[in-house]
Design an enzyme around this catalytic site. Structure first.
Site, PDB file in Angstrom:
ATOM      1  N   LYS A   6      45.195  38.776  51.717  1.00 53.81           N
ATOM      2  CA  LYS A   6      43.889  38.108  51.722  1.00 53.81           C
ATOM      3  C   LYS A   6      42.808  39.169  51.913  1.00 53.81           C
ATOM      4  O   LYS A   6      42.810  39.894  52.906  1.00 53.81           O
ATOM      5  CB  LYS A   6      43.839  37.099  52.859  1.00 53.81           C
TER       6      LYS A   6
ATOM      7  N   TYR B  39      40.139  23.884  43.844  1.00 53.03           N
ATOM      8  CA  TYR B  39      39.203  22.755  43.932  1.00 53.03           C
ATOM      9  C   TYR B  39      39.121  22.014  42.594  1.00 53.03           C
ATOM     10  O   TYR B  39      38.532  20.952  42.520  1.00 53.03           O
ATOM     11  CB  TYR B  39      37.813  23.258  44.361  1.00 53.03           C
TER      12      TYR B  39
ATOM     13  N   LYS C 120      44.732  36.068  47.612  1.00 48.83           N
ATOM     14  CA  LYS C 120      43.459  35.365  47.728  1.00 48.83           C
ATOM     15  C   LYS C 120      42.336  36.371  47.846  1.00 48.83           C
ATOM     16  O   LYS C 120      42.463  37.276  48.667  1.00 48.83           O
ATOM     17  CB  LYS C 120      43.519  34.493  48.977  1.00 48.83           C
TER      18      LYS C 120
ATOM     19  N   CYS D 196      38.292  34.662  63.399  1.00 49.90           N
ATOM     20  CA  CYS D 196      39.588  34.015  63.166  1.00 49.90           C
ATOM     21  C   CYS D 196      40.564  34.148  64.326  1.00 49.90           C
ATOM     22  O   CYS D 196      41.777  34.073  64.142  1.00 49.90           O
ATOM     23  CB  CYS D 196      40.189  34.540  61.871  1.00 49.90           C
TER      24      CYS D 196
HETATM   25  C1  PBG Z   1      39.852  30.914  56.880  1.00 48.84           C
HETATM   26  C2  PBG Z   1      39.798  30.595  55.440  1.00 48.84           C
HETATM   27  C3  PBG Z   1      38.815  30.984  54.513  1.00 48.84           C
HETATM   28  C4  PBG Z   1      39.175  30.428  53.279  1.00 48.84           C
HETATM   29  C5  PBG Z   1      40.358  29.727  53.485  1.00 48.84           C
HETATM   30  N1  PBG Z   1      40.744  29.863  54.813  1.00 48.84           N
HETATM   31  C6  PBG Z   1      37.536  31.684  54.696  1.00 48.84           C
HETATM   32  C7  PBG Z   1      37.441  33.016  55.270  1.00 48.84           C
HETATM   33  O1  PBG Z   1      38.410  33.751  55.435  1.00 48.84           O
HETATM   34  O2  PBG Z   1      36.301  33.337  55.606  1.00 48.84           O
HETATM   35  C8  PBG Z   1      38.402  30.590  52.009  1.00 48.84           C
HETATM   36  C9  PBG Z   1      38.641  29.576  50.962  1.00 48.84           C
HETATM   37  C10 PBG Z   1      37.630  29.541  49.871  1.00 48.84           C
HETATM   38  O3  PBG Z   1      36.700  30.367  49.772  1.00 48.84           O
HETATM   39  O4  PBG Z   1      37.747  28.615  49.061  1.00 48.84           O
HETATM   40  N2  PBG Z   1      40.280  29.842  57.645  1.00 48.84           N
END
Ligand code: PBG
Length: 327
Positions: free
Chosen positions: A196, A314, A249, A129
């Site tokens: 997160k 979703y 999240k 990231c």
């Molecule tokens: C990273 C990002 C992720 C998700 C949203 N933004 C994936 C991660 O951190 O690996 C996950 C969303 C999902 O699982 O629906 N840009």
């Protein structure tokens, strides 16, 4: 004398009068995945009814969302491997995939709220990231902050209505706020992916976003799911730095965290009902072992009861239909 709770449960009208939590269409944010090319609409095998779409198809989708009354989308770019590099240059370019897409969407649908995910994992060849520090092989926090500020300006200039940094770099909200303010975007809100977790619930998303890290994992920047106090600290820190909306999240396995943050911050709180949560329900429906619609609705209300105002999901289109038809 015992209390007769059943008095207020005797029929649907009285239950509705005393019900504490409600789901509204304006609570929902629908994630969309844009790819380069034309006439592409590719379903993701682990996520039925979720597609990678080229811009022409995505614009048709936005039309449908508008008809359904959905007010906000969360946009992710899915880049071809040949365009990825070490620092995600495509996301730092006014002609890059996301910038082009946001401009086209806002031109046709000026009232649709376009929220841009701000991250580098979809645009880098290593799939992490941010920028990698060659010595530690881990993401270099402060170098990533610098290019994040650039990515934010690209998204802002393209017409994004809100920016949501998801990389879990320390100090991200402060630097984005400063750079947006200095460039005349003081009214552009930031939705922090403030709490997160490093979670296996993101598995199917990494299929759709083609963003699985080529080595290692994300545990040096995303949170350890064993920690609840730290979850609160992360969110309160983002509030201090100037976030407008906080987020937890994943959602379903983290309702304790949602509740605690909602009790300790007055900012609007969002949950991200992630890909793994969605895939589980779809698989359950396919196996015929759950009442899918009722279960989706119950879970959404659980998010609201825990203290979330907004839900990235979703299921948004299905829910829009359910809300119209009444469930
Ligand atoms: C990273 C990002 C992720 C998700 C949203 N933004 C994936 C991660 O951190 O690996 C996950 C969303 C999902 O699982 O629906 N840009």
């Amino acid at each position: 004398m015992f209390k007769r709770f059943r008095r207020l449960r005797m029929n649907e009208n009285i239950r509705a009068m005393v019900s504490e939590n409600h789901l509204e269409i304006s609570d929902l944010i629908y994630p969309l995945f844009v790819v380069e090319g034309k006439k592409i609409k590719k379903e993701i095998s682990s996520m039925p009814d979720v597609f990678q779409m080229s811009l022409d198809e995505l614009l048709k989708e936005c039309k449908e969302l508008e008809k359904l009354g959905i007010k906000a989308i969360m946009l992710f770019g899915v880049l071809e491997n040949s365009k990825k590099d070490s620092c995600g240059s495509d996301s730092l370019d006014d002609e890059g995939l996301i910038a082009k897409s946001v401009r086209a969407i806002k031109e046709k649908f000026p009232n649709l709220i376009v929220i841009c995910d701000l991250c580098f994992c979809e645009y880098t060849e290593h799939g992490h990231c941010g920028i990698i520090d060659p010595k530690t092989k881990s993401v270099d926090n402060d170098a990533t902050l610098e290019i994040s500020a650039k990515q934010a300006l690209i998204q802002a200039r393209a017409g994004a209505d809100m920016i949501a940094p998801s990389g879990m770099m320390d100090g991200i909200i402060e630097i984005l706020r400063k750079s947006l303010d200095e460039n005349g975007f003081e009214n552009l809100p930031l939705m922090a992916y403030s709490t997160k977790f490093a979670s296996s619930f993101y598995g199917p998303f990494r299929d759709v976003a083609q963003s699985t890290p080529s080595y290692g994992d994300r545990k040096s920047y995303q949170m350890d799911f064993r920690n609840g106090k730290e979850a609160l600290l992360e969110s309160l820190e983002d509030e201090l730095q100037g976030a407008d909306i906080l987020m937890v999240k994943p959602a379903l396995a983290y309702l304790d965290v949602v509740k605690e943050i909602s009790q300790n911050s007055k900012l609007p709180l969002c949950v991200y009902n992630v890909s793994g949560e969605y895939a589980l329900l779809k698989a359950g429906a396919k196996a015929g072992v759950i009442d899918y619609q009722k279960m989706v609705f119950e879970i959404m209300i659980a998010f609201k009861r825990a203290g979330a105002k907004l839900i990235i999901t979703y299921h948004a289109k299905e829910l829009a239909k359910m809300l119209k038809e009444g469930l």
